[in-house]
Design an enzyme around this catalytic site. Structure first.
Site, short mmCIF file in Angstrom:
data_model
loop_
_atom_site.label_atom_id
_atom_site.label_comp_id
_atom_site.label_asym_id
_atom_site.label_seq_id
_atom_site.Cartn_x
_atom_site.Cartn_y
_atom_site.Cartn_z
N ILE A 1 -3.13 65.15 -26.92
CA ILE A 1 -3.39 66.50 -27.44
C ILE A 1 -2.08 67.26 -27.42
CG2 ILE A 1 -4.83 68.55 -27.27
CD1 ILE A 1 -6.36 65.85 -27.51
N SER A 2 -1.51 67.52 -28.59
CA SER A 2 -0.23 68.22 -28.67
C SER A 2 -0.45 69.65 -29.17
CB SER A 2 0.73 67.45 -29.58
OG SER A 2 2.04 67.96 -29.47
N LYS B 1 3.47 74.43 -30.81
CA LYS B 1 4.69 74.88 -30.13
C LYS B 1 5.71 73.75 -29.96
CE LYS B 1 2.29 78.62 -27.73
NZ LYS B 1 1.08 78.49 -28.55
#
Length: 639
Positions: free
Chosen positions: A414-415, A418
């Site tokens: 899960i990125s 930002k």
């Protein structure tokens, strides 16, 4: 004097009220028969009426027996509805037939055959009218007593009708007007309340003095709800809504449970239903591990995974309280879904603990990993640089290596948006975590590594939305970091569904980007949340407003505008809300050298060099603030 008498009547006990209704009907029945004679003959009294005098006591006795048997005196008058009216009509019909029978049995030749019909009409008017008058008096006195506030109901359908009905019998509000977009309904009435078009809103507010609008459109889409809210935005009205149709039907909420409008409605974003084959591909009948299982995204992933019917779900979480909370919630959810065969395994642990991770993978034969554990609060990571690096970069590397060693099929990181051209340490560490997985996939791996980027989710810990709600509840001020700052937003359930589906699309080293729609200006969101709470913005133009918006300046590392892509090289996938980005990567052996250097710099507590090294690893990382690591600052102050 009349109000005092009426209040005394309302205060009578239930048996006393029944006796009063019986007495009233005993009087009204012969009056209705006498009135029928008078109307038929055109005179108040005649010898022909005297010849039928025996009908009066008989019709009273017979009608009262019928009325009692029909339950006419069991109904609570102030709740009287259409069912009670039908019962009265049937009782009147029976009484009229009984009058016909009496005339035939007693062989009264001078009795006009039209009188029973006139009698029926008069009796219905007397019996029904007396009850309706008492009901109206009750509601009028109740309104006077409780000073109910006028409200406008938006939506004149079944939900609006039921809401108006429950408001009439409640103690807080009364419906003063309906609004509806269906022109065919304009001018009609529901519960004696007139229906208007939304273009008449200014006039209605002036007429009714209403300060609240209740949305009764449970089946409307998010886009339709946003259009309605856009129309209401210019007025100083508190907007509330009834629960969704799904919540009402499932029994989770009642129609009259009013709630504030959610920010999701302001976005006007309708989620796309998940593709079942993608949604279940990595979960159904598999063992799934979720790291950061107690967080905003991690916990929603767990809820979605449970519905896809895995064999087991391992909840891996560092916070004891967060782990306990999601564990209990999932067990309650399983009881409701009657899926008792799914195993829920709560594990306390850090993603940096290689030995513990190896034990988990070995014992539970994990097929799919969703890696949501991360330090994500920008200012906190700026103040704790090495912890951000260790948890977000080394933790991801440790977890990925353990997953690869034990033959995990799919690994989904899960990125965040930002991570794109980052201006802060948190974003840079998340991009570095992506580089780790890209490098492992590039060297060849049995595990399919993929990453999913998206922006802010509504309602997550640290999000502006719950912060703004608290500030409005306290009377302000609302704090905004910059007047031009914008963010992408998505609901947590939609984000979790898309993450699961994106993971199923992965081939190895894929970077997926979720379609976040249009970016939202935070200042505009703050203004709209103030308006929807029925308050006004206090500023130079409106010094007497309710809540002030204060611009406090960007926090360390914060960007004005978030991005989801580094370059323009993006391709669609088979899912309309999921795109695939192609990013530059760094070979694994080169990354390993950089990470070894991080270890040495951490031993020296050298934050300056560590951030500089992070700039070498992450292309486009341009810090927007000086070093503010708390231990670094305190060390230098002591020195």
């Amino acid at each position: 004097m009349f109000p005092n008498v009426a209040l005394k009547l309302i205060a009578l006990s239930r048996p006393q009220k029944k006796a009063l209704m019986l007495l009233a009907d005993i009087v009204l029945i012969p009056l209705a028969l006498w009135g029928a004679w008078a109307l038929r003959l055109g005179e108040l009294w005649s010898p022909r009426m005297l010849a039928s005098i025996q009908l009066f006591p008989l019709i009273v006795v017979g009608s009262m027996i019928f009325f009692v048997r029909l339950g006419l005196y069991r109904a609570v008058i102030h709740f009287m509805g259409i069912k009670a009216i039908r019962t009265i009509a049937f009782g009147v019909f029976v009484s009229s037939c009984f009058l016909f029978s009496l005339v035939f049995i007693l062989r009264i030749e001078t009795f006009p055959r039209s009188i029973p019909f006139i009698y029926a009409l008069l009796l219905f008017a007397c019996v029904g009218g007396s009850r309706w008058a008492v009901r109206s008096m009750y509601h009028h006195l109740r309104f006077q007593k409780h000073a109910k506030d006028p409200v406008i109901i938006y939506g004149a359908g079944e939900a609006g009708f039921q809401l108006a009905k429950s408001l009439v019998s409640g103690e807080d509000f009364f419906p003063s007007a309906f609004l509806d977009d269906d022109k065919a309904l304009h001018g009609c009435t529901v519960h004696d309340v007139k229906i208007y078009g939304s273009d008449k809103l200014s006039e209605i507010i002036a007429l009714t003095k209403a300060k609240r609008v209740l949305l009764a459109v449970p089946s409307a889409t998010q886009e339709e709800r946003k259009k309605i809210l856009d129309r209401l935005d210019e007025y100083q009205l508190r907007v509330q809504t009834i629960p969704s149709l799904e919540a009402i039907v499932s029994g989770k909420a009642l129609l009259n449970q009013l709630q504030d409008v959610e920010v999701e409605d302001l976005l006007g974003r309708d989620p796309v239903p998940p593709k079942e084959d993608l949604f279940s591909a990595c979960i159904k009948e598999k063992n799934v591990l979720v790291t950061g299982a107690g967080g905003s995204i991690g916990s929603e992933l767990c809820r979605q995974i449970i519905r896809a019917n895995p064999n087991a779900i391992v909840l891996y979480e560092l916070s004891e309280l967060a782990l306990y909370t999601i564990d209990q919630e999932l067990r309650d959810l399983l009881k409701g879904l009657e899926k008792t065969s799914i195993k829920v395994i709560p594990i306390l642990g850090s993603v940096c603990d290689r030995e513990r991770l190896n034990e988990v993978f070995m014992k539970y034969d994990i097929h799919t990993v969703y890696h949501a554990a991360a330090y994500k609060h920008v200012p906190l990571v700026e103040g704790n640089i090495f912890q951000g690096i260790r948890n977000n970069i080394f933790g991801t590397k440790t977890l990925a290596e353990s997953a690869e060693r034990w033959g995990v099929t799919n690994f989904v990181l899960i990125s965040t948006d930002k991570a794109v051209r980052p201006t802060n340490v948190m974003g840079a560490t998340k991009r570095a975590a992506e580089l780790v997985l890209q490098a492992m996939a590039a060297k060849g791996s049995r595990t399919v590594f993929s990453m999913v980027r998206f922006g802010n989710v509504l309602g997550s810990s640290g999000s502006v939305v719950p912060l703004f709600k608290k500030q409005i509840a306290k009377g302000g001020p609302i704090t905004v970091t910059h007047k031009d700052i914008t963010r992408f937003f998505m609901t947590i359930p939609e984000a979790a569904q898309l993450v699961i589906q994106a993971g199923a699309l992965g081939k190895g080293g894929d970077v997926f980007v979720l379609d976040m729609g249009d970016s939202v200006k935070i200042l505009d969101m703050a203004r709209r949340m103030i308006h929807l709470s029925g308050k006004t913005v206090r500023n130079v133009e409106n010094p007497n407003g309710d809540i002030e918006i204060t611009v406090v300046g960007l926090r360390p590392g914060e960007k004005l505008y978030e991005e989801l892509l580094v370059g323009e090289n993006v391709q669609p996938t088979e899912h309309p809300k999921i795109m695939q980005a192609y990013e530059v990567l760094m070979p694994l052996d080169e990354l390993e050298k950089k990470f070894a250097a991080f270890e040495l710099l951490e031993a020296e507590s050298n934050c300056v060099e560590a951030r500089a090294l992070l700039q070498e690893v992450v292309t486009g990382f341009t810090p927007s603030s000086p070093i503010i690591d708390y231990l670094y600052r305190s060390t230098n102050q002591v020195a």
